[in-house]
Scaffold this active site. Structure first.
Site, PDB file in Angstrom:
ATOM      1  N   GLY A  16       0.841  -1.190   0.000  1.00  0.00           N
ATOM      2  CA  GLY A  16       0.000   0.000   0.000  1.00  0.00           C
ATOM      3  C   GLY A  16       0.873   1.236   0.000  1.00  0.00           C
ATOM      4  N   ARG A  19       1.277   5.612   4.879  1.00  0.00           N
ATOM      5  CA  ARG A  19       0.196   5.900   5.833  1.00  0.00           C
ATOM      6  C   ARG A  19      -1.156   5.335   5.378  1.00  0.00           C
ATOM      7  NH1 ARG A  19       3.083   6.367  10.022  1.00  0.00           N
ATOM      8  NH2 ARG A  19       4.153   8.306  10.370  1.00  0.00           N
ATOM      9  N   GLY A  21      -2.231   2.334   6.303  1.00  0.00           N
ATOM     10  CA  GLY A  21      -2.726   1.414   7.315  1.00  0.00           C
ATOM     11  C   GLY A  21      -2.179   0.010   7.153  1.00  0.00           C
ATOM     12  N   THR A  42      13.415  -3.482   9.683  1.00  0.00           N
ATOM     13  CA  THR A  42      14.502  -3.229   8.739  1.00  0.00           C
ATOM     14  C   THR A  42      14.967  -1.776   8.760  1.00  0.00           C
ATOM     15  OG1 THR A  42      12.977  -2.747   6.938  1.00  0.00           O
ATOM     16  CG2 THR A  42      13.691  -5.049   7.202  1.00  0.00           C
ATOM     17  N   GLY A  43      14.238  -0.903   9.452  1.00  0.00           N
ATOM     18  CA  GLY A  43      14.573   0.513   9.481  1.00  0.00           C
ATOM     19  C   GLY A  43      15.410   0.859  10.698  1.00  0.00           C
ATOM     20  N   HIS A  57       5.460   3.082  16.240  1.00  0.00           N
ATOM     21  CA  HIS A  57       5.196   1.679  15.914  1.00  0.00           C
ATOM     22  C   HIS A  57       5.356   0.805  17.153  1.00  0.00           C
ATOM     23  CE1 HIS A  57       4.930   0.963  11.391  1.00  0.00           C
ATOM     24  NE2 HIS A  57       4.963   2.279  11.494  1.00  0.00           N
ATOM     25  N   ALA A  59       5.118   1.665  20.324  1.00  0.00           N
ATOM     26  CA  ALA A  59       4.050   1.949  21.289  1.00  0.00           C
ATOM     27  C   ALA A  59       2.745   1.278  20.864  1.00  0.00           C
ATOM     28  CB  ALA A  59       3.860   3.453  21.435  1.00  0.00           C
ATOM     29  N   ASP A  91       8.824  -5.602   8.598  1.00  0.00           N
ATOM     30  CA  ASP A  91       8.379  -4.241   8.311  1.00  0.00           C
ATOM     31  C   ASP A  91       9.613  -3.344   8.237  1.00  0.00           C
ATOM     32  OD1 ASP A  91       6.778  -2.047   7.887  1.00  0.00           O
ATOM     33  OD2 ASP A  91       5.700  -2.188   9.776  1.00  0.00           O
TER      34      ASP A  91
END
Length: 185
Positions: A16, A19, A21, A42-43, A57, A59, A91
């Site tokens: 997608g 932002r 979802g 991965t970030g 993310h 939280a 992610d």
């Protein structure tokens, strides 16, 4: 998401826009499996804004998740983390691709290794990726190369995943499996 005896572990690709979802949908999918959730991130927090995104993310996920951070060696890390009692969320593939390109790695070889691994995984996995090719053509060669590599990565992974879901406006749209009859003129 659990698989039957002798069946390949389920693999889902969630794609997608920014932002849209997609991460929240992927997290819910992993939690619904009833398996121990593993978040393969991965970030990295290269700046304050990215640090805030990562904190948001974390939280949202809460303390029930095991988090593994790996920006380059995705296939090896995924092979080690994918177990029958766990559901792994990767992610995201877009950041992984960016990391590979910035490190000067052989992107086609890395993608091929990941795709070859997916059918052999011991446990279910959900991949999150961005659909970056829906906008304008980038005005510089690096951005065009990234867009093209992301499109190829998404296509290659979609071929080896049993399910592909597009998330738009927070709503999931199943792309695969699609009945063959729907694909004829």
């Amino acid at each position: 998401m659990p698989s039957g005896a002798g069946a390949a572990a389920p693999a889902v690709l969630v794609t997608g826009g920014a932002r849209s979802g997609k991460s929240r949908f992927a997290e819910d999918l992993v939690l619904a499996s009833g398996l121990a959730p593993v978040y393969l991130a991965t970030g990295a927090a290269g700046d304050g804004e990215m640090g805030e995104r990562i904190a948001d993310h974390r939280a949202r996920r809460g303390p029930g998740w095991t988090t593994v951070e790996e920006g380059l060696e995705l296939a090896a890390t995924l092979a080690a983390e994918a177990r029958p009692q766990c559901a792994v969320l990767v992610d995201c593939l877009t950041l992984w691709l960016s990391n590979l390109m910035l490190a000067g790695r052989d992107v086609p070889a890395e993608v091929a290794a990941l795709c070859a691994l997916v059918p052999r995984l011991a446990g279910p996995v959900v991949f999150v990726t961005n659909e970056v090719g829906l906008g304008i053509v980038p005005d510089n060669a690096l951005a065009r190369a990234f867009r093209d590599a992301q499109g190829r990565l998404n296509q290659d992974l979609a071929r080896v995943c049993g399910r592909v879901v597009l998330v738009a406006c927070g709503l999931p749209v199943l792309l695969k499996p699609t009945p063959a009859a729907d694909m004829r003129l």
